[in-house]
Design a protein around this motif. Structure first.
Motif, mmCIF file in Angstrom:
data_model
loop_
_atom_site.group_PDB
_atom_site.id
_atom_site.type_symbol
_atom_site.label_atom_id
_atom_site.label_comp_id
_atom_site.label_asym_id
_atom_site.label_seq_id
_atom_site.Cartn_x
_atom_site.Cartn_y
_atom_site.Cartn_z
ATOM 1 N N VAL A 56 0.776 -1.084 -0.147
ATOM 2 C CA VAL A 56 -0.065 -0.097 0.146
ATOM 3 C C VAL A 56 0.820 1.272 -0.110
ATOM 4 C CG1 VAL A 56 -1.813 1.375 1.369
ATOM 5 C CG2 VAL A 56 -2.029 -1.130 0.939
ATOM 6 N N LEU A 57 1.895 1.135 0.951
ATOM 7 C CA LEU A 57 2.863 2.473 1.019
ATOM 8 C C LEU A 57 3.537 2.552 -0.296
ATOM 9 C CD1 LEU A 57 4.005 4.342 2.444
ATOM 10 C CD2 LEU A 57 5.925 2.875 3.108
ATOM 11 N N VAL A 58 4.034 1.406 -1.033
ATOM 12 C CA VAL A 58 4.637 1.860 -2.367
ATOM 13 C C VAL A 58 3.603 2.085 -3.330
ATOM 14 C CG1 VAL A 58 5.428 0.495 -4.385
ATOM 15 C CG2 VAL A 58 6.400 -0.051 -2.003
ATOM 16 N N ALA A 59 2.458 1.666 -3.420
ATOM 17 C CA ALA A 59 1.288 2.408 -4.458
ATOM 18 C C ALA A 59 1.178 3.754 -4.117
ATOM 19 C CB ALA A 59 0.131 1.446 -4.298
ATOM 20 N N VAL A 60 0.946 4.171 -2.720
ATOM 21 C CA VAL A 60 0.784 5.508 -2.474
ATOM 22 C C VAL A 60 2.037 6.486 -2.865
ATOM 23 C CG1 VAL A 60 0.624 7.312 -0.513
ATOM 24 C CG2 VAL A 60 -0.646 5.129 -0.523
ATOM 25 N N LEU A 61 3.203 6.070 -2.682
ATOM 26 C CA LEU A 61 4.320 6.621 -3.144
ATOM 27 C C LEU A 61 4.433 6.829 -4.806
ATOM 28 C CD1 LEU A 61 7.041 5.325 -0.705
ATOM 29 C CD2 LEU A 61 5.857 7.571 -0.725
ATOM 30 N N VAL A 62 4.027 5.854 -5.405
ATOM 31 C CA VAL A 62 4.008 5.668 -6.940
ATOM 32 C C VAL A 62 3.029 6.780 -7.368
ATOM 33 C CG1 VAL A 62 3.693 4.434 -8.919
ATOM 34 C CG2 VAL A 62 5.054 3.410 -7.164
ATOM 35 N N GLY A 63 1.668 6.559 -6.735
ATOM 36 C CA GLY A 63 0.805 7.540 -7.305
ATOM 37 C C GLY A 63 1.224 9.004 -6.753
ATOM 38 N N ALA A 64 1.896 9.330 -6.045
ATOM 39 C CA ALA A 64 2.277 10.747 -5.603
ATOM 40 C C ALA A 64 3.178 11.206 -6.438
ATOM 41 C CB ALA A 64 2.867 10.830 -4.034
ATOM 42 N N VAL A 65 4.110 10.380 -7.041
ATOM 43 C CA VAL A 65 5.109 10.695 -8.009
ATOM 44 C C VAL A 65 4.484 10.919 -9.476
ATOM 45 C CG1 VAL A 65 6.933 9.778 -9.579
ATOM 46 C CG2 VAL A 65 6.968 9.427 -6.905
ATOM 47 N N VAL A 66 3.568 10.143 -9.787
ATOM 48 C CA VAL A 66 2.766 10.303 -10.989
ATOM 49 C C VAL A 66 1.820 11.427 -10.939
ATOM 50 C CG1 VAL A 66 0.961 9.398 -12.332
ATOM 51 C CG2 VAL A 66 2.636 7.776 -11.575
ATOM 52 N N TRP A 67 1.503 11.589 -9.723
ATOM 53 C CA TRP A 67 0.443 13.010 -9.577
ATOM 54 C C TRP A 67 1.282 14.234 -9.747
ATOM 55 C CZ3 TRP A 67 -0.048 16.580 -5.404
ATOM 56 C CH2 TRP A 67 -1.126 17.655 -5.838
ATOM 57 N N LEU A 68 2.524 14.162 -9.093
ATOM 58 C CA LEU A 68 3.255 15.424 -9.103
ATOM 59 C C LEU A 68 4.068 15.614 -10.447
ATOM 60 C CD1 LEU A 68 4.880 15.013 -5.327
ATOM 61 C CD2 LEU A 68 3.139 16.700 -6.138
ATOM 62 N N ARG A 69 4.169 14.464 -11.204
ATOM 63 C CA ARG A 69 4.952 14.909 -12.424
ATOM 64 C C ARG A 69 4.339 15.617 -13.254
ATOM 65 N NH1 ARG A 69 5.418 9.438 -15.619
ATOM 66 N NH2 ARG A 69 6.547 8.789 -13.863
ATOM 67 N N PRO A 70 5.140 16.787 -13.839
ATOM 68 C CA PRO A 70 4.606 17.574 -14.891
ATOM 69 C C PRO A 70 3.814 16.954 -15.969
ATOM 70 C CG PRO A 70 6.859 17.813 -14.765
ATOM 71 C CD PRO A 70 6.538 16.998 -13.936
ATOM 72 N N GLU A 71 2.895 17.809 -16.531
ATOM 73 C CA GLU A 71 2.440 17.411 -17.796
ATOM 74 C C GLU A 71 3.292 17.670 -18.997
ATOM 75 O OE1 GLU A 71 -0.652 16.111 -18.459
ATOM 76 O OE2 GLU A 71 -1.169 15.869 -16.468
ATOM 77 N N PRO A 72 3.334 16.774 -19.846
ATOM 78 C CA PRO A 72 4.165 16.999 -21.084
ATOM 79 C C PRO A 72 3.703 18.202 -21.728
ATOM 80 C CG PRO A 72 2.844 15.047 -21.430
ATOM 81 C CD PRO A 72 2.441 15.561 -20.141
ATOM 82 N N PRO A 73 4.670 19.093 -22.406
ATOM 83 C CA PRO A 73 4.369 20.049 -23.068
ATOM 84 C C PRO A 73 3.390 19.599 -24.193
ATOM 85 C CG PRO A 73 6.453 19.508 -23.536
ATOM 86 C CD PRO A 73 5.985 18.814 -22.377
ATOM 87 N N PRO A 74 2.298 20.597 -24.451
ATOM 88 C CA PRO A 74 1.594 20.333 -25.961
ATOM 89 C C PRO A 74 2.383 20.448 -27.135
ATOM 90 C CG PRO A 74 1.231 22.713 -25.333
ATOM 91 C CD PRO A 74 2.283 21.919 -24.257
ATOM 92 N N PRO A 75 2.021 19.556 -28.015
ATOM 93 C CA PRO A 75 2.643 19.409 -29.299
ATOM 94 C C PRO A 75 2.877 20.864 -30.021
ATOM 95 C CG PRO A 75 0.514 18.417 -29.818
ATOM 96 C CD PRO A 75 0.609 18.742 -28.212
ATOM 97 N N ALA A 76 4.038 21.059 -30.675
ATOM 98 C CA ALA A 76 4.207 22.373 -31.308
ATOM 99 C C ALA A 76 3.349 22.386 -32.292
ATOM 100 C CB ALA A 76 5.722 22.670 -31.876
ATOM 101 N N PRO A 77 2.643 23.664 -32.618
ATOM 102 C CA PRO A 77 1.697 23.732 -33.710
ATOM 103 C C PRO A 77 2.657 23.732 -35.268
ATOM 104 C CG PRO A 77 2.345 26.001 -32.872
ATOM 105 C CD PRO A 77 3.059 24.929 -32.016
ATOM 106 N N PRO A 78 1.914 23.094 -36.398
ATOM 107 C CA PRO A 78 2.679 23.120 -37.506
ATOM 108 C C PRO A 78 3.254 24.274 -37.933
ATOM 109 C CG PRO A 78 0.551 22.797 -37.847
ATOM 110 C CD PRO A 78 0.547 22.757 -36.207
ATOM 111 N N PRO A 79 4.357 24.174 -38.539
ATOM 112 C CA PRO A 79 5.105 25.441 -39.163
ATOM 113 C C PRO A 79 4.154 26.193 -40.220
ATOM 114 C CG PRO A 79 6.336 23.561 -39.843
ATOM 115 C CD PRO A 79 5.298 23.086 -39.001
#
Length: 276
Positions: free
Chosen positions: A12-35
């Protein structure tokens, strides 16, 4: 059971830690618009007619080509995304010579005067010249009244439905191109092909012609060659403010309104053809 509880708690503790890491991970930047790439309009020989990097289209010709592209489902935004290169039917030399002849012979002293030269290739329907001298003279825009002399060849050919009492200069030229083509009428058009920056083909012109009786068209052409002032070319003169005529390779219409010189359109027509 008691031995399983610590293991379960650890999981349970590992699952909580993994969930926290995933939750705290920043969202990937949106794809760049086509040139956004420049859109290039080309004359029939591949030389540049207009580039979107130059700003908004200025001439009647540039705007008419873009309007045809929009009708084909290719908006300017789509063309920018694809880096579209548009090959047109317009002859660079003929367009330049038409501008020179009209600029020299037709004095524009009023902003609302309409003066135009249009030329269509009978075999394909490709618009080879599209020149309007002022803002008021878009050759494919507002229809103008036809004189009886301009209408009569189609009545004689038994094809009065090809023309109307009010037509734009481009429509008149296309109608006469059908006579020049021996009775085969092609839809007038500006765009031959569109290619993307990656070499992909976005559009290529195809079209089905309409057919008028060849024998009648040839008879009318022979009659028009006998008219005075045509120099052996099939033409309609004495139809102020119009002069219309053709060779097997090119149909040309000249329209100039608000002038007292009833022979002006014939002079412009002849000098333009002589310059080619």
């Amino acid at each position: 059971m008691q031995r399983l509880l610590p293991n379960l708690g650890a999981l349970v503790l590992v699952a909580v830690l993994v969930g926290a890491v995933v939750w705290l991970r920043p969202e990937p930047p949106p794809p760049a618009p086509p040139p956004v790439r420049d859109v290039v309009l080309q004359y029939a020989d591949g030389s540049e007619l207009w580039n979107s990097g130059e700003g908004r289209p200025r001439s009647h010709l540039e705007r008419r080509v873009l309007a045809e592209l929009a009708d084909l489902g290719l908006s300017l935004d789509q063309l920018r995304a694809a880096g579209g290169v548009v090959r047109t039917t317009v002859d660079a030399k003929a367009q330049t010579m038409a501008a020179a002849v009209v600029g020299r012979l037709v004095a524009v002293d009023r902003g609302d005067r309409a003066a135009s030269v249009t030329a269509v290739e009978p075999a394909s329907g490709g618009v080879r010249v599209y020149l309007g001298l002022s803002r008021a003279s878009d050759p494919g825009g507002e229809p103008e009244e036809l004189t009886p002399e301009v209408v009569r060849p189609f009545t004689d050919a038994g094809a009065p439905e090809v023309v109307r009492t009010m037509m734009s200069p481009l429509e008149v030229t296309a109608a006469y191109a059908a006579l020049a083509g021996g009775g085969v009428r092609q839809q007038p058009h500006f765009v031959t092909s569109v290619t993307g920056a990656d070499g992909s083909q976005l559009y290529r012109r195809t079209g089905a012609p309409e057919v008028v009786d060849r024998r009648v068209a040839e008879r009318v052409s022979a009659q028009l060659k006998e008219k005075p002032g045509c120099g052996g070319t099939s033409c309609v003169t004495g139809a102020h403010p119009w002069t219309v005529g053709y060779t097997p390779q090119l149909a040309v219409a000249v329209f100039v309104d608000q002038t007292t010189d009833t022979d002006l359109t014939r002079v412009v027509w002849q000098e333009f053809l002589a310059s080619l």
